[in-house]
Design an enzyme around this catalytic site. Structure first.
Site, mmCIF file in Angstrom:
data_model
loop_
_atom_site.group_PDB
_atom_site.id
_atom_site.type_symbol
_atom_site.label_atom_id
_atom_site.label_comp_id
_atom_site.label_asym_id
_atom_site.label_seq_id
_atom_site.Cartn_x
_atom_site.Cartn_y
_atom_site.Cartn_z
ATOM 1 N N ARG A 105 1.070 -1.308 -0.074
ATOM 2 C CA ARG A 105 0.158 -0.115 -0.137
ATOM 3 C C ARG A 105 1.086 1.266 0.130
ATOM 4 O O ARG A 105 2.008 1.281 0.560
ATOM 5 C CB ARG A 105 -1.019 -0.149 1.370
ATOM 6 N N GLY A 106 0.281 2.472 -0.215
ATOM 7 C CA GLY A 106 0.994 3.759 0.002
ATOM 8 C C GLY A 106 1.190 4.026 1.258
ATOM 9 O O GLY A 106 0.581 3.383 2.416
ATOM 10 N N GLN A 153 3.647 5.119 4.962
ATOM 11 C CA GLN A 153 4.591 4.710 5.884
ATOM 12 C C GLN A 153 4.074 3.517 6.935
ATOM 13 O O GLN A 153 3.022 3.015 6.578
ATOM 14 C CB GLN A 153 5.221 5.973 6.735
ATOM 15 N N TYR A 207 0.380 0.941 12.899
ATOM 16 C CA TYR A 207 0.077 -0.185 13.869
ATOM 17 C C TYR A 207 -1.398 -0.510 13.774
ATOM 18 O O TYR A 207 -2.318 0.289 13.746
ATOM 19 C CB TYR A 207 0.308 0.316 15.329
ATOM 20 N N SER A 259 -5.898 6.446 10.281
ATOM 21 C CA SER A 259 -5.040 6.234 9.213
ATOM 22 C C SER A 259 -5.366 5.939 7.942
ATOM 23 O O SER A 259 -6.502 5.125 7.870
ATOM 24 C CB SER A 259 -3.900 5.569 9.743
ATOM 25 N N GLY A 312 -4.349 4.306 3.838
ATOM 26 C CA GLY A 312 -3.316 3.953 3.080
ATOM 27 C C GLY A 312 -3.752 2.987 2.031
ATOM 28 O O GLY A 312 -4.560 2.135 1.929
ATOM 29 N N LEU A 348 -8.506 1.982 5.364
ATOM 30 C CA LEU A 348 -8.192 2.876 6.700
ATOM 31 C C LEU A 348 -8.396 2.213 8.025
ATOM 32 O O LEU A 348 -8.834 1.027 8.042
ATOM 33 C CB LEU A 348 -9.643 3.877 6.624
ATOM 34 N N ALA A 349 -7.593 2.845 9.152
ATOM 35 C CA ALA A 349 -7.709 2.281 10.391
ATOM 36 C C ALA A 349 -8.179 3.394 11.187
ATOM 37 O O ALA A 349 -7.680 4.465 11.511
ATOM 38 C CB ALA A 349 -6.318 1.841 10.986
ATOM 39 N N CYS A 379 3.122 6.774 10.606
ATOM 40 C CA CYS A 379 2.768 7.393 9.095
ATOM 41 C C CYS A 379 4.049 8.164 8.867
ATOM 42 O O CYS A 379 4.086 9.137 7.850
ATOM 43 C CB CYS A 379 1.584 8.320 9.011
#
Length: 219
Positions: free
Chosen positions: A71-72, A74, A77, A138, A140, A152-153, A169
């Site tokens: 995924r995109g 950084q 968790y 987050s 990605g 998403l998270a 990130c």
């Protein structure tokens, strides 16, 4: 019609790698008529490192595994008490670009939190959702064949200490926050239920079909 129907799959608690490989398989094997899906899941503790990820942002993983993924973004968790949602969306069919999909996802979270009088917002230069400069969600994604996977998270009610083992990130000192602290949804189930509503509305889905778990064909 498949354009207006979203299949929502509630996977419960599942290990990260099996779900990752399942969404890769679905994306690789889908065709123009395959339905769009939203997978709702919780993962056991794991750090995932995106394609742009730099190892120096993983400070002290300890006993939590680190998985390099496609995924995109950084490092982030995942753990129990966090809502993870994977939109498997044919953006070509919906005639939207990836930037619009990101905006729609962020707005879905912002609007869901608005229902709890929590003032959240997105940032143009740092994908995700924030409350008072603290990150609550987050994001990605990966696009393949005009279709999205990963997602998403949203931090709901979890042990936040593992975030201190990384630069979330890729931002040193970025403070994370969760819904329970903010007066938002108090359980992953509640958050998932609310997010499905705002997400499906923002993407224009008129029909929702709900499933428990994954089937072999994911349909």
């Amino acid at each position: 019609m498949s354009e207006s129907t979203l299949h929502v799959r509630y996977l419960g608690k599942q290990d990260y790698e099996s779900v990752w490989h399942a969404m890769q398989d679905y994306t690789d094997n889908r065709d123009a008529s395959s339905p769009d899906q939203l997978w709702i899941v919780e993962h056991p503790p794991v750090f995932t490192q995106g394609q742009a990820g730099k190892s120096e942002h993983i400070l002290n993983p300890g006993d939590i595994p680190v998985i390099q993924v496609d995924r995109g973004g950084q490092v982030t968790y995942h753990g129990p008490g966090q809502l993870v949602a994977y939109p498997l969306i044919n953006i070509k069919r919906l005639k939207i670009g990836v930037r619009q999909l990101v905006t729609d996802i962020e707005n879905s979270i912002v609007q869901m939190l608005e229902g709890y009088q929590v003032k959240a917002y997105a940032k143009a230069d740092a994908p995700g959702v924030y409350v008072d400069e603290r990150k609550v969600a987050s994001l990605g994604l990966r696009i393949r064949k005009g279709c999205s996977f990963h997602g998403l998270a949203l931090n709901v009610d979890m042990d936040m200490s593992p975030f201190q083992r990384i630069n979330p990130c890729g931002y040193a000192g970025l403070e994370m926050v969760q819904c329970k602290q903010l007066g938002g949804p108090q359980t992953v189930e509640e958050a998932g239920e609310r997010l499905v509503k705002t997400f499906s509305h923002n993407l224009g889905y008129q029909n929702l079909i709900h499933h428990q778990g994954l089937s072999e064909s994911y349909e």
